[in-house]
Design an enzyme around this catalytic site. Structure first.
Site, PDB file in Angstrom:
ATOM      1  N   HIS A   1     -10.035  -1.204  -7.097  1.00  0.00           N
ATOM      2  CA  HIS A   1      -9.719   0.034  -6.213  1.00  0.00           C
ATOM      3  C   HIS A   1      -8.779   0.979  -6.864  1.00  0.00           C
ATOM      4  O   HIS A   1      -9.146   2.153  -6.752  1.00  0.00           O
ATOM      5  CB  HIS A   1      -8.765  -0.386  -5.019  1.00  0.00           C
ATOM      6  CG  HIS A   1      -8.502   0.600  -3.798  1.00  0.00           C
ATOM      7  ND1 HIS A   1      -9.592   1.331  -3.307  1.00  0.00           N
ATOM      8  CD2 HIS A   1      -7.477   1.083  -3.458  1.00  0.00           C
ATOM      9  CE1 HIS A   1      -9.092   2.212  -2.565  1.00  0.00           C
ATOM     10  NE2 HIS A   1      -7.655   2.117  -2.651  1.00  0.00           N
TER      11      HIS A   1
ATOM     12  N   ASP B   1       0.742  -1.184  -0.096  1.00  0.00           N
ATOM     13  CA  ASP B   1      -0.152  -0.042  -0.019  1.00  0.00           C
ATOM     14  C   ASP B   1       0.938   1.268  -0.070  1.00  0.00           C
ATOM     15  O   ASP B   1       1.787   1.484   0.891  1.00  0.00           O
ATOM     16  CB  ASP B   1      -0.936  -0.121   1.332  1.00  0.00           C
ATOM     17  CG  ASP B   1      -2.045   1.204   1.147  1.00  0.00           C
ATOM     18  OD1 ASP B   1      -1.952   2.044   0.301  1.00  0.00           O
ATOM     19  OD2 ASP B   1      -2.753   0.835   2.218  1.00  0.00           O
TER      20      ASP B   1
HETATM   21  C1  HEM Z   1      -9.762   0.296   3.128  1.00  0.00           C
HETATM   22  C2  HEM Z   1      -8.942   1.135   3.013  1.00  0.00           C
HETATM   23  C3  HEM Z   1      -7.852   1.400   1.892  1.00  0.00           C
HETATM   24  C4  HEM Z   1      -7.017   0.326   1.596  1.00  0.00           C
HETATM   25  C5  HEM Z   1      -6.584  -1.088   2.061  1.00  0.00           C
HETATM   26  C6  HEM Z   1      -6.333   0.854   0.312  1.00  0.00           C
HETATM   27  C7  HEM Z   1      -5.430   0.259  -0.258  1.00  0.00           C
HETATM   28  C8  HEM Z   1      -4.786   0.354  -1.493  1.00  0.00           C
HETATM   29  C9  HEM Z   1      -3.738  -0.388  -2.293  1.00  0.00           C
HETATM   30  C10 HEM Z   1      -3.137  -1.734  -1.854  1.00  0.00           C
HETATM   31  C11 HEM Z   1      -3.283   0.207  -3.387  1.00  0.00           C
HETATM   32  C12 HEM Z   1      -2.367  -0.061  -4.395  1.00  0.00           C
HETATM   33  C13 HEM Z   1      -0.955   0.565  -4.213  1.00  0.00           C
HETATM   34  C14 HEM Z   1      -0.762   1.951  -4.129  1.00  0.00           C
HETATM   35  O1  HEM Z   1      -0.518   2.595  -5.119  1.00  0.00           O
HETATM   36  O2  HEM Z   1      -0.775   2.498  -2.869  1.00  0.00           O
HETATM   37  C15 HEM Z   1      -4.263   1.707  -2.981  1.00  0.00           C
HETATM   38  C16 HEM Z   1      -4.001   2.794  -4.020  1.00  0.00           C
HETATM   39  C17 HEM Z   1      -4.656   3.945  -4.098  1.00  0.00           C
HETATM   40  N1  HEM Z   1      -5.597   4.191  -3.142  1.00  0.00           N
HETATM   41 FE1  HEM Z   1      -6.208   3.245  -1.608  1.00  0.00          FE
HETATM   42  N2  HEM Z   1      -6.818   1.987   0.156  1.00  0.00           N
HETATM   43  C18 HEM Z   1      -7.830   2.342   0.950  1.00  0.00           C
HETATM   44  C19 HEM Z   1      -8.639   3.451   0.768  1.00  0.00           C
HETATM   45  C20 HEM Z   1      -8.635   4.524   0.122  1.00  0.00           C
HETATM   46  C21 HEM Z   1      -9.338   5.681   0.073  1.00  0.00           C
HETATM   47  C22 HEM Z   1     -10.356   5.842   1.008  1.00  0.00           C
HETATM   48  C23 HEM Z   1      -8.719   6.460  -1.100  1.00  0.00           C
HETATM   49  C24 HEM Z   1      -9.189   7.738  -1.571  1.00  0.00           C
HETATM   50  C25 HEM Z   1     -10.240   8.550  -0.790  1.00  0.00           C
HETATM   51  C26 HEM Z   1      -7.653   5.690  -1.596  1.00  0.00           C
HETATM   52  C27 HEM Z   1      -7.010   6.243  -2.826  1.00  0.00           C
HETATM   53  C28 HEM Z   1      -5.888   5.440  -3.366  1.00  0.00           C
HETATM   54  C29 HEM Z   1      -5.348   6.030  -4.379  1.00  0.00           C
HETATM   55  C30 HEM Z   1      -5.515   7.190  -5.206  1.00  0.00           C
HETATM   56  C31 HEM Z   1      -4.344   5.107  -5.055  1.00  0.00           C
HETATM   57  C32 HEM Z   1      -3.608   5.061  -6.026  1.00  0.00           C
HETATM   58  C33 HEM Z   1      -4.023   4.728  -7.219  1.00  0.00           C
HETATM   59  C34 HEM Z   1      -3.131   4.872  -8.552  1.00  0.00           C
HETATM   60  O3  HEM Z   1      -3.003   5.631  -8.993  1.00  0.00           O
HETATM   61  O4  HEM Z   1      -2.774   3.615  -8.952  1.00  0.00           O
HETATM   62  N3  HEM Z   1      -7.526   4.574  -1.312  1.00  0.00           N
HETATM   63  N4  HEM Z   1      -4.668   1.708  -1.994  1.00  0.00           N
END
Ligand code: HEM
Length: 324
Positions: A220, A147
């Site tokens: 996601h 993440d």
């Molecule tokens: C249950 C809660 C969450 C988990 C477990 C989670 C987990 C992850 C994971 C594993 C990734 C892929 C690796 C990375 O680029 O970081 C990711 C990407 C991302 N997450 Fe989350 N996330 C959560 C909540 C959120 C929320 C609430 C937002 C926005 C309001 C968010 C925004 C993003 C964004 C912008 C990316 C990168 C997308 C990209 O450009 O590839 N995440 N998240």
């Protein structure tokens, strides 16, 4: 540019997230702490150079008016917008006047700073949510995925999070949205790995992103890609796993900084409501948001200029504010 708080820093191994509400009459004590925060941080950080202790303080919309009555407001400061999605996914708004986001390579440093901050605040603030986060195997969350890889870094990160000329009195500030999520880990682990990978949009072991033509629309990372006028809008996240094995609590503390809350709000709309409608984030079928708050993160210069003032009328040494 005003000196910002330490929002953009390399990932740390530990964090404490404190959300508090200010008691009636507690405003003066809070202003006093905010004005002295840099010194309080130094008191602990100096004893462990190299362990990266930082603390970011944020102020909620209603609290801003109480702390700095009659003063200017950050242009986009407003309460967290609650969402009620068609598929039953809810993003609740929960109480929160103050946020302290404390990070370091060691939990003892985070804990000590949290203790000193709450000692200073005394009865003026009630901690309504406290989460102690840790980094799990090679930067993974408790769903088992790495993440944070797509976080912007360096000047790109600075440009994504720090306010510039668009709000001159609040340059170097930022907005932060936090949400505490609880995972249904039993249901998630029952999902075969290829299905989990489809939900995230990346390979679990290697962390390699799926090509766009293979990525599911409700993955996601597909949902959270926001492109406006051909430009990708970014936020800086510093999520942390947390949990308690005895009570079966497994969570992710989401924290996202941006120079305008509109970008994070757009992501939340896409996750919870879907765009097109109904294309909600697959991650929400296994994760429930139990808190939701929005805070303004003033610059260090701004905090240093806070005038403590009387019991109910604060002031700022910045701009054209009354001085009581
Ligand atoms: C249950 C809660 C969450 C988990 C477990 C989670 C987990 C992850 C994971 C594993 C990734 C892929 C690796 C990375 O680029 O970081 C990711 C990407 C991302 N997450 Fe989350 N996330 C959560 C909540 C959120 C929320 C609430 C937002 C926005 C309001 C968010 C925004 C993003 C964004 C912008 C990316 C990168 C997308 C990209 O450009 O590839 N995440 N998240």
């Amino acid at each position: 540019m005003a000196i910002p708080q330490s929002v953009v820093v390399p990932p740390t191994r530990a964090a404490v997230f404190l959300v508090g509400t200010i008691a009636e009459g507690g405003e003066r004590t809070v202003r006093d702490l905010l004005q002295n925060l840099a010194g309080v941080i130094r008191t602990v950080a100096f004893r462990a150079p190299g362990d990266g202790l930082v603390c970011v303080a944020g102020v909620g919309s209603e609290a801003w008016g109480r702390l700095f009555p009659g003063g200017p407001r950050p242009r986009e400061l407003h309460p967290f917008k609650e969402l009620d999605g068609p598929a039953g996914h809810r993003a609740p708004a929960t109480p929160g006047d103050l946020l302290f986001h404390i990070r370091a390579q060691r939990m003892d440093l985070c804990f000590e700073l949290a203790r000193q901050v709450t000692d200073h605040l005394g009865d003026a603030v009630t901690v309504v949510d406290e989460v102690h986060g840790f980094k799990y195997f090679d930067e993974r969350d408790l769903l088992g995925f790495v993440d944070g890889s797509e976080n912007p870094t360096g000047p790109t990160a600075d440009a994504a999070v720090y306010i510039g000329d668009e709000d001159p009195l609040f340059q170097g500030g930022s907005y932060v949205i936090v949400q505490k999520y609880l995972h249904d880990l039993a249901a998630w682990t029952a999902l075969p790995t290829p299905e989990q990978e489809k939900a995230i949009g990346r390979h679990k072991f290697s962390n390699v992103e799926f090509p766009d033509d293979v990525k599911a629309p409700n993955a996601h990372i597909a949902v959270n890609t926001v492109v406006e006028n051909g430009v990708q809008r970014q936020i800086v996240r510093e999520n942390m796993p947390f949990g308690a094995v005895g009570s079966g609590e497994f969570g992710t503390y989401f924290i996202g900084y941006a120079r305008t809350p509109a970008v994070t709000e757009r992501m939340l709309d896409k996750m919870f409501l879907g765009d097109p409608p109904g294309n909600t984030d697959r991650i929400l079928d296994f994760s429930t948001a139990v808190t939701g708050c929005l805070f303004f993160v003033p610059s260090v210069d701004f905090l240093n200029a806070v005038t403590v003032g009387g019991s109910d009328a604060g002031s700022l040494g910045v701009g054209s504010l009354k001085d009581t």
